[in-house]
Design a protein around this motif. Structure first.
Motif, PDB file in Angstrom:
ATOM      1  N   ARG A  18       0.835  -1.210   0.000  1.00 20.10           N
ATOM      2  CA  ARG A  18       0.000   0.000   0.000  1.00 20.10           C
ATOM      3  C   ARG A  18       0.867   1.256   0.000  1.00 20.10           C
ATOM      4  NH1 ARG A  18      -2.593  -2.737   4.088  1.00 20.10           N
ATOM      5  NH2 ARG A  18      -1.892  -1.193   5.601  1.00 20.10           N
ATOM      6  N   PHE A  19       1.931   1.239   0.791  1.00 25.06           N
ATOM      7  CA  PHE A  19       2.834   2.389   0.895  1.00 25.06           C
ATOM      8  C   PHE A  19       3.514   2.664  -0.443  1.00 25.06           C
ATOM      9  CE2 PHE A  19       7.049   4.161   1.772  1.00 25.06           C
ATOM     10  CZ  PHE A  19       6.717   5.266   2.525  1.00 25.06           C
ATOM     11  N   GLY A  21       2.677   1.462  -3.383  1.00 23.03           N
ATOM     12  CA  GLY A  21       1.662   1.711  -4.408  1.00 23.03           C
ATOM     13  C   GLY A  21       1.167   3.143  -4.397  1.00 23.03           C
ATOM     14  N   SER A  22       0.865   3.674  -3.209  1.00 18.78           N
ATOM     15  CA  SER A  22       0.382   5.063  -3.146  1.00 18.78           C
ATOM     16  C   SER A  22       1.486   6.033  -3.526  1.00 18.78           C
ATOM     17  CB  SER A  22      -0.169   5.385  -1.757  1.00 18.78           C
ATOM     18  OG  SER A  22       0.832   5.253  -0.783  1.00 18.78           O
ATOM     19  N   PHE A  23       2.718   5.732  -3.163  1.00 16.11           N
ATOM     20  CA  PHE A  23       3.864   6.553  -3.533  1.00 16.11           C
ATOM     21  C   PHE A  23       4.023   6.585  -5.055  1.00 16.11           C
ATOM     22  CE2 PHE A  23       8.513   6.711  -4.354  1.00 16.11           C
ATOM     23  CZ  PHE A  23       8.785   7.970  -3.824  1.00 16.11           C
ATOM     24  N   LEU A  25       1.770   5.761  -7.353  1.00 19.37           N
ATOM     25  CA  LEU A  25       0.604   6.373  -7.995  1.00 19.37           C
ATOM     26  C   LEU A  25       0.690   7.897  -7.969  1.00 19.37           C
ATOM     27  CD1 LEU A  25      -2.384   4.107  -6.934  1.00 19.37           C
ATOM     28  CD2 LEU A  25      -1.472   4.457  -9.231  1.00 19.37           C
ATOM     29  N   SER A  26       1.169   8.448  -6.869  1.00 16.81           N
ATOM     30  CA  SER A  26       1.299   9.905  -6.806  1.00 16.81           C
ATOM     31  C   SER A  26       2.364  10.399  -7.774  1.00 16.81           C
ATOM     32  CB  SER A  26       1.601  10.371  -5.380  1.00 16.81           C
ATOM     33  OG  SER A  26       2.840   9.873  -4.941  1.00 16.81           O
ATOM     34  N   THR A 111      10.598   3.534  -8.238  1.00 17.12           N
ATOM     35  CA  THR A 111      10.145   2.212  -7.796  1.00 17.12           C
ATOM     36  C   THR A 111      11.216   1.570  -6.918  1.00 17.12           C
ATOM     37  OG1 THR A 111       8.800   1.906  -9.780  1.00 17.12           O
ATOM     38  CG2 THR A 111       9.432  -0.077  -8.567  1.00 17.12           C
ATOM     39  N   SER A 118      10.616   1.772   1.751  1.00 20.29           N
ATOM     40  CA  SER A 118       9.466   1.212   2.469  1.00 20.29           C
ATOM     41  C   SER A 118       9.886   0.142   3.470  1.00 20.29           C
ATOM     42  CB  SER A 118       8.455   0.638   1.478  1.00 20.29           C
ATOM     43  OG  SER A 118       8.944  -0.544   0.883  1.00 20.29           O
TER      44      SER A 118
END
Length: 174
Positions: A18-19, A21-23, A25-26, A111, A118
């Motif tokens: 989640r961490f 992925g949200s990073f 995506l932003s 990435t 992370s």
């Protein structure tokens, strides 16, 4: 191997995904917005009468050519700098690949950075949760231990203080 290095990765995988992925995506959203703004610039320029899509640019590219010369009856090959003219290159043909390659490189680097960073957060979150589970099960003397480079060390210190106070309060009641 460093003295504080774990042999086994211990992280909360769902939190980490989640961490990261949200990073990502932003970041991807920012790159898409940047690309759309460049496209908007071209569109607005086109609407204003300046058709940048039909604009051709002439490029003079420096190249090294090999030439055979004869001096005093001896032939030899020399390298001579010269220019080669490339006609009819469209501006968007120059800009679009650069933007796409730039976006790809940024996504790859971020990435790698996101996954690496992370671990410094997801690992401590996992460790804190595990130790809190032990406290909730009634175990005494629990202490959260994190590596020096881990994030959330301040929270771990505060939780350790809380656990210590709970243990002292229970000893005082007994």
């Amino acid at each position: 191997m460093g003295r504080n290095k774990r042999k086994q990765l211990v992280v909360d995988k769902s939190f980490q995904l989640r961490f990261v992925g949200s990073f990502l995506l932003s970041v991807m959203g920012a790159l898409i917005i940047f690309t759309l703004l460049v496209g908007l610039y071209y569109w607005v320029s086109n609407m204003a009468g300046e058709n940048l899509f039909r604009e051709f640019i002439t490029i003079d590219r420096q190249v090294i050519e090999e030439r055979t010369i004869t001096e005093e009856g001896v032939e030899r090959v020399v390298k001579v700098p010269t220019t080669k003219t490339i006609l009819g290159v469209k501006r968007w043909e120059l800009i679009l690949p650069a933007i796409l390659v730039n976006n790809l490189i940024i996504m790859i680097l971020l990435t790698v950075f996101g996954i690496r960073y992370s671990h410094r957060i997801a690992g401590p979150v996992y460790r804190i949760n595990c130790e809190l589970d032990k406290v909730l099960q009634g175990k005494k003397g629990v202490k959260i231990k994190l590596r020096e480079k881990d994030r959330l060390r301040g929270i771990a210190i505060r939780v350790n203080q809380l656990i210590q106070r709970l243990d002292q309060a229970e000893e005082g009641q007994a």
